[in-house]
Write an enzyme that holds these catalytic residues in place. Structure first.
Site, PDB file in Angstrom:
ATOM      1  CB  SER A 235       2.891   2.418   7.033  1.00 32.54           C
ATOM      2  OG  SER A 235       3.339   1.601   5.876  1.00 32.54           O
TER       3      SER A 235
ATOM      4  CG  MET B 259      -1.878  -1.269   1.261  1.00 34.21           C
ATOM      5  SD  MET B 259      -3.396  -0.952   2.110  1.00 34.21           S
ATOM      6  CE  MET B 259      -2.800  -0.695   3.689  1.00 34.21           C
TER       7      MET B 259
ATOM      8  CG  HIS C 252       6.815  -1.894   2.457  1.00 37.53           C
ATOM      9  ND1 HIS C 252       6.729  -0.896   3.058  1.00 37.53           N
ATOM     10  CD2 HIS C 252       5.705  -2.571   2.379  1.00 37.53           C
ATOM     11  CE1 HIS C 252       5.557  -0.638   3.694  1.00 37.53           C
ATOM     12  NE2 HIS C 252       4.947  -1.763   2.884  1.00 37.53           N
TER      13      HIS C 252
ATOM     14  CG  HIS D 105       8.213   0.578   6.262  1.00 37.88           C
ATOM     15  ND1 HIS D 105       8.683  -0.914   6.307  1.00 37.88           N
ATOM     16  CD2 HIS D 105       7.035   0.667   6.507  1.00 37.88           C
ATOM     17  CE1 HIS D 105       7.704  -1.552   6.706  1.00 37.88           C
ATOM     18  NE2 HIS D 105       6.593  -0.563   6.466  1.00 37.88           N
TER      19      HIS D 105
ATOM     20  N   GLY E 279       4.986 -10.058   4.281  1.00 40.05           N
ATOM     21  CA  GLY E 279       5.718 -10.080   5.428  1.00 40.05           C
ATOM     22  C   GLY E 279       5.053 -10.785   6.438  1.00 40.05           C
TER      23      GLY E 279
HETATM   24  O1  PAF Z   1      -0.102  -5.631   3.551  1.00 37.31           O
HETATM   25  C1  PAF Z   1      -0.450  -4.624   2.981  1.00 37.31           C
HETATM   26  O2  PAF Z   1       0.397  -3.560   2.544  1.00 37.31           O
HETATM   27  C2  PAF Z   1      -1.930  -4.899   2.423  1.00 37.31           C
HETATM   28  O3  PAF Z   1      -2.523  -5.508   3.150  1.00 37.31           O
HETATM   29  C3  PAF Z   1      -1.835  -5.551   1.144  1.00 37.31           C
HETATM   30  C4  PAF Z   1      -1.466  -6.992   1.080  1.00 37.31           C
HETATM   31  C5  PAF Z   1      -1.155  -4.944   0.139  1.00 37.31           C
HETATM   32  C6  PAF Z   1      -3.210  -5.843   0.276  1.00 37.31           C
HETATM   33  O4  PAF Z   1      -3.757  -4.444   0.128  1.00 37.31           O
END
Ligand code: PAF
Length: 305
Positions: A186, A30, A37, A34, A147
């Site tokens: 986040s 989303m 990710h 950071h 994650g």
């Molecule tokens: O973990 C996330 O950032 C969200 O839940 C995902 C898997 C991208 C779905 O919107």
């Protein structure tokens, strides 16, 4: 790096990569990327010829409008990180593109989506499963990286992909932690300085729970109690739940000795910010003093394991 905004361009880019014999990895996000990710992206880039990152703040998974509004967004910084990491395709659709009309179809993964986060955030996992199903459907055959930080999400997505025979291999990646143990999220950016200091209580609670398991405690409720006591001792934190569960389906077993692996889960509020964390329940098994975290730390963007 190509940035695509439409589902058809995304599908086309990954299909073209596969036609050229390239193996595809997908990292759904989303945004507000950071080091957590980044570790998913780095793992995907190391393992695949063509890595796609999706960046979409999915309104379906937010049960509160203020939470959706407050969610951090910084597309330019995210794109710079993706380019630096060697990402080939970024899919950054708008809400209109993903949901041109109100969807009548929703994916509900019964059982595993219902306790814990599912109980506190009604509809959250239906929103996650629905958008991830859309992303998987658009991406086609690939390996998708998630994650362990959002452990229940990982279990829900894995079960959905398996139940619906999706051509996607779900890859779990270890949680990335700040040097003081706080899992990167986040939402950490929304904490005040005092709340940020207090937020280490989640990691301390998990370590205490894992220490109890290492010392032979096999009653899930007893482990949950020691974890809850750690959170209760932190004045700025309010416990939502603490639990010791079967990692495969998140049920609370009669005895922890009946299940392997065990997962410890904790959620707490720090002011307006709700944080979750989890760890392997046997993370400290064999550590000798029952205190030393066997869970490896990540500092400055390197993998925990
Ligand atoms: O973990 C996330 O950032 C969200 O839940 C995902 C898997 C991208 C779905 O919107």
């Amino acid at each position: 790096m190509e940035v695509v905004r439409t589902v058809s361009a995304f599908t086309g880019a990954l299909a073209a990569a596969r036609r050229q014999g390239r193996d595809v990895g997908l990292v759904p996000t989303m945004g507000a990327l950071h080091a957590g990710h980044r570790s998913l992206i780095d793992r995907a880039v190391a393992a695949h010829d063509h890595v796609a990152v999706s960046i979409f703040v999915n309104p379906l998974q937010f049960d509160r409008a203020d939470d959706l509004d407050r969610y951090p967004r910084d597309l330019d910084a995210d794109l710079a990180q993706c380019a630096e990491a060697g990402v080939a395709t970024v899919f950054a659709p708008g809400v209109e593109e993903m949901y041109p009309r109100r969807p009548l179809t929703s994916v509900h993964v019964a059982g595993v989506s219902e306790p814990f986060e599912g109980a506190t955030r009604p509809g959250h996992f239906d929103g996650v499963a629905t958008v991830v199903a859309k992303l998987f459907s658009a991406a086609g055959t690939c390996a998708a990286y998630f994650g362990e930080k959002d452990f229940q999400q990982l279990v829900v997505v894995r079960r959905m992909a398996s139940d619906l025979s999706m051509p996607v291999r779900v890859v779990a990646c270890p949680t990335v932690r700040a040097p003081d143990g706080l899992a990167l999220s986040s939402r950490n950016a929304l904490l005040s300085d005092d709340e940020r200091r207090a937020a280490t209580v989640l990691w301390r609670s998990l370590r205490t729970g894992a220490g109890a398991v290492a010392e032979g405690e096999d009653r899930p409720d007893a482990v949950a109690r020691v974890m809850a006591a750690v959170v209760a001792a932190e004045p700025l934190a309010e416990l939502d739940y603490a639990a010791a569960v079967d990692a495969a389906d998140l049920h609370v077993p009669a005895s922890l000795s009946d299940v392997e692996p065990v997962r410890l889960l904790v959620a707490a509020r720090l002011g307006q910010v709700r944080l979750i964390d989890n760890c392997d329940g046997r993370a400290m098994a064999g550590s000798g003093d029952g205190r030393r975290p066997a869970a490896r730390r990540l500092v400055h963007g390197q993998g925990e394991r």
